[in-house]
Scaffold this active site. Sequence first.
Site, PDB file in Angstrom:
ATOM      1  CB  VAL A 243      -0.967  -0.011   1.206  1.00 13.63           C
ATOM      2  CG1 VAL A 243      -1.762   1.284   1.278  1.00 13.63           C
ATOM      3  CG2 VAL A 243      -1.931  -1.197   1.107  1.00 13.63           C
ATOM      4  CB  CYS A 244       3.960   2.325   1.748  1.00 13.38           C
ATOM      5  SG  CYS A 244       3.398   2.380   3.457  1.00 13.38           S
ATOM      6  CG  ASN A 245       5.645   1.195  -4.632  1.00 12.29           C
ATOM      7  OD1 ASN A 245       6.513   2.042  -4.867  1.00 12.29           O
ATOM      8  ND2 ASN A 245       5.039   0.502  -5.596  1.00 12.29           N
TER       9      ASN A 245
ATOM     10  CG  PHE B 153       6.253   7.023  -2.972  1.00 10.62           C
ATOM     11  CD1 PHE B 153       6.369   8.385  -3.220  1.00 10.62           C
ATOM     12  CD2 PHE B 153       7.419   6.247  -3.013  1.00 10.62           C
ATOM     13  CE1 PHE B 153       7.609   8.963  -3.525  1.00 10.62           C
ATOM     14  CE2 PHE B 153       8.649   6.815  -3.307  1.00 10.62           C
ATOM     15  CZ  PHE B 153       8.744   8.167  -3.578  1.00 10.62           C
TER      16      PHE B 153
END
Length: 211
Positions: free
Chosen positions: A143-145, A148
């Site tokens: 989810v973070c990538n 981002f």
Amino acid sequence: MMKVLITGFEPFAGEAINPSWQVASALHGWQLDDEVSIVSVKLPCVFKQCLLQLEQAISQFKPVVVIMLGQAGGCAQLQLEKIASNFINAPYPDNAGQQPRNTLTASHGPAAYFSNLPINAMLQALHSQQIPAQLSLSAGSYVCNHSFYGLMHLIKNQFASIKGGFIHLPYLPEQALHKADTASMALATLIDAIKICVEVSLLQQPDQLVV
Ligand code: PCA
């Protein structure tokens, strides 16, 4: 008043807290001077919704800088993410039970974007305050990538004046307490670190490539 948007994520993968939201929420309302203040927004750890809420926050607050924070459990230092890749391969389901594998964040987007935060200057400033931080060349494929990449895609296509990027944080000490040989960092240190990153982001230009 100009705004700096800081985002953090809700807890995921069985954790009770997420250092990213602990730090972001502590900074909400912090006024750097007469002209700039911080607004913090909590994002769900859910593939689709995190991007919708990020876009909504950017439209609402019109920030000059966006710093997204996330937990990278097990890392010992702040990870200043350089590269958002257009590749999603969730190792486990998100908080809504979705687990996209071998897919893209943006079907017509480039393979990757660089952060346009002044990462080199941020690293130097953190190190000068004895805060462990390093350049990271992968924000993972979860989810973070995804968020981002979504941020950099929005900056590229709609909000060209924004400086934005992503920083992964270690666990907080209370998360590492019952995990063998697992690194953590104190909340106060993480808060100081992100304050430094905000100040440097406002003052410095994005890293220049030598060509
Ligand atoms: N870390 C996860 C998602 C949310 C978070 O804080 C990641 O690194 O993808």
